[in-house]
Design a protein around this motif. Sequence first.
Motif, PDB file in Angstrom:
ATOM      1  N   PHE A  19       0.818  -1.208   0.000  1.00 35.10           N
ATOM      2  CA  PHE A  19       0.000   0.000   0.000  1.00 35.10           C
ATOM      3  C   PHE A  19       0.855   1.264   0.000  1.00 35.10           C
ATOM      4  CE2 PHE A  19      -2.637  -3.261   2.169  1.00 35.10           C
ATOM      5  CZ  PHE A  19      -3.539  -3.439   1.131  1.00 35.10           C
ATOM      6  N   TRP A  20       1.998   1.213   0.658  1.00 31.81           N
ATOM      7  CA  TRP A  20       2.995   2.266   0.525  1.00 31.81           C
ATOM      8  C   TRP A  20       4.347   1.718   0.951  1.00 31.81           C
ATOM      9  CZ3 TRP A  20      -0.745   2.951   4.500  1.00 31.81           C
ATOM     10  CH2 TRP A  20      -0.255   2.952   5.816  1.00 31.81           C
ATOM     11  N   ALA A  21       5.399   2.335   0.429  1.00 36.33           N
ATOM     12  CA  ALA A  21       6.768   1.927   0.755  1.00 36.33           C
ATOM     13  C   ALA A  21       7.663   3.140   0.560  1.00 36.33           C
ATOM     14  CB  ALA A  21       7.213   0.764  -0.126  1.00 36.33           C
ATOM     15  N   PHE A  22       7.666   4.022   1.557  1.00 31.48           N
ATOM     16  CA  PHE A  22       8.443   5.253   1.472  1.00 31.48           C
ATOM     17  C   PHE A  22       9.927   5.011   1.745  1.00 31.48           C
ATOM     18  CE2 PHE A  22       4.279   7.197   3.138  1.00 31.48           C
ATOM     19  CZ  PHE A  22       3.753   7.249   1.860  1.00 31.48           C
ATOM     20  N   SER A  23      10.217   3.993   2.561  1.00 25.06           N
ATOM     21  CA  SER A  23      11.601   3.653   2.896  1.00 25.06           C
ATOM     22  C   SER A  23      11.601   2.270   3.534  1.00 25.06           C
ATOM     23  CB  SER A  23      12.189   4.682   3.871  1.00 25.06           C
ATOM     24  OG  SER A  23      11.580   4.555   5.149  1.00 25.06           O
ATOM     25  N   SER A  24      12.770   1.813   3.958  1.00 24.69           N
ATOM     26  CA  SER A  24      12.867   0.496   4.591  1.00 24.69           C
ATOM     27  C   SER A  24      12.175   0.456   5.949  1.00 24.69           C
ATOM     28  CB  SER A  24      14.341   0.103   4.758  1.00 24.69           C
ATOM     29  OG  SER A  24      15.018   1.046   5.578  1.00 24.69           O
ATOM     30  N   THR A  25      11.899   1.636   6.529  1.00 28.11           N
ATOM     31  CA  THR A  25      11.230   1.696   7.834  1.00 28.11           C
ATOM     32  C   THR A  25       9.848   2.335   7.747  1.00 28.11           C
ATOM     33  OG1 THR A  25      12.290   3.822   8.346  1.00 28.11           O
ATOM     34  CG2 THR A  25      13.419   1.810   9.081  1.00 28.11           C
ATOM     35  N   GLN A  26       9.326   2.524   6.533  1.00 26.62           N
ATOM     36  CA  GLN A  26       7.998   3.109   6.348  1.00 26.62           C
ATOM     37  C   GLN A  26       7.287   2.391   5.211  1.00 26.62           C
ATOM     38  OE1 GLN A  26       9.225   7.387   5.957  1.00 26.62           O
ATOM     39  NE2 GLN A  26       7.612   7.712   7.460  1.00 26.62           N
ATOM     40  N   SER A  27       6.512   1.370   5.567  1.00 22.02           N
ATOM     41  CA  SER A  27       5.807   0.602   4.546  1.00 22.02           C
ATOM     42  C   SER A  27       4.612  -0.115   5.159  1.00 22.02           C
ATOM     43  CB  SER A  27       6.749  -0.421   3.895  1.00 22.02           C
ATOM     44  OG  SER A  27       7.205  -1.364   4.853  1.00 22.02           O
ATOM     45  N   PHE A  28       3.715  -0.544   4.290  1.00 22.45           N
ATOM     46  CA  PHE A  28       2.538  -1.292   4.720  1.00 22.45           C
ATOM     47  C   PHE A  28       2.207  -2.296   3.629  1.00 22.45           C
ATOM     48  CE2 PHE A  28      -2.231  -0.988   5.978  1.00 22.45           C
ATOM     49  CZ  PHE A  28      -2.120  -2.173   6.683  1.00 22.45           C
ATOM     50  N   VAL A  29       2.152  -3.582   4.002  1.00 26.11           N
ATOM     51  CA  VAL A  29       1.922  -4.642   3.028  1.00 26.11           C
ATOM     52  C   VAL A  29       1.039  -5.725   3.628  1.00 26.11           C
ATOM     53  CG1 VAL A  29       4.067  -5.767   3.736  1.00 26.11           C
ATOM     54  CG2 VAL A  29       3.054  -6.358   1.546  1.00 26.11           C
ATOM     55  N   CYS A  30       0.169  -6.308   2.811  1.00 22.62           N
ATOM     56  CA  CYS A  30      -0.616  -7.478   3.192  1.00 22.62           C
ATOM     57  C   CYS A  30      -0.350  -8.570   2.157  1.00 22.62           C
ATOM     58  CB  CYS A  30      -2.107  -7.165   3.223  1.00 22.62           C
ATOM     59  SG  CYS A  30      -2.638  -6.125   4.612  1.00 22.62           S
TER      60      CYS A  30
END
Length: 206
Positions: free
Chosen positions: A156-167
Amino acid sequence: MTKDKRRSGEGDCGISSSLTVGGRFLVGAVLALMVLTGLLPTAGAEPNYPDVDSLIDDSGPLPRDAAELMQTSNLLFTTPSGIVCKKSVVREAPGVICAGDMPGTPPGTRAVAMHGTYDALANGPAQFLWIDPDQFFEDTRGQVPVLLPTGHKFVFWAFSSTQSFVCGVPASAALICVFKASSEYLNTAPAVTHGFVISASGSRVF
């Protein structure tokens, strides 16, 4: 996820309800509870969960920043095991809520939810909910959920290695959603990872 996928098909997905005034109150109450949870310090090692990095990515173009994230469309999706989820932005809180068979959850559990804040910070761990999930799904009549097959994932988003959301749906679980944030909301703690796993061997939140 492409725009066409979000709008694919017509029919009854089996979850349909208009969001009532009472429902809006409950949504706000749960989101407020998640914010309060996010105020608590989070510590400990990286949680253990099935691998999602190696899953096939079925995502379309991703938002480039938090401002674009707030403008993304909702997505109704389902898994081979029959779990139905809705990714949405509710009151500037992006996240997902899922309903279906969740083995090993506390008695009375109706759904599981996880939401962040408008700037993609964390709001504490995911939570099992007793509230009727129809009040979160709103009116889904005429919508057919997009299938998330085994071995695949939606980012759903992946701004960086420490900012992401995935299912995703690994072979070892019915569904896993992982939320990585640079910190908790209103908290200067280091990067955190939250999410939930739905599995025949037992479902859990972290």
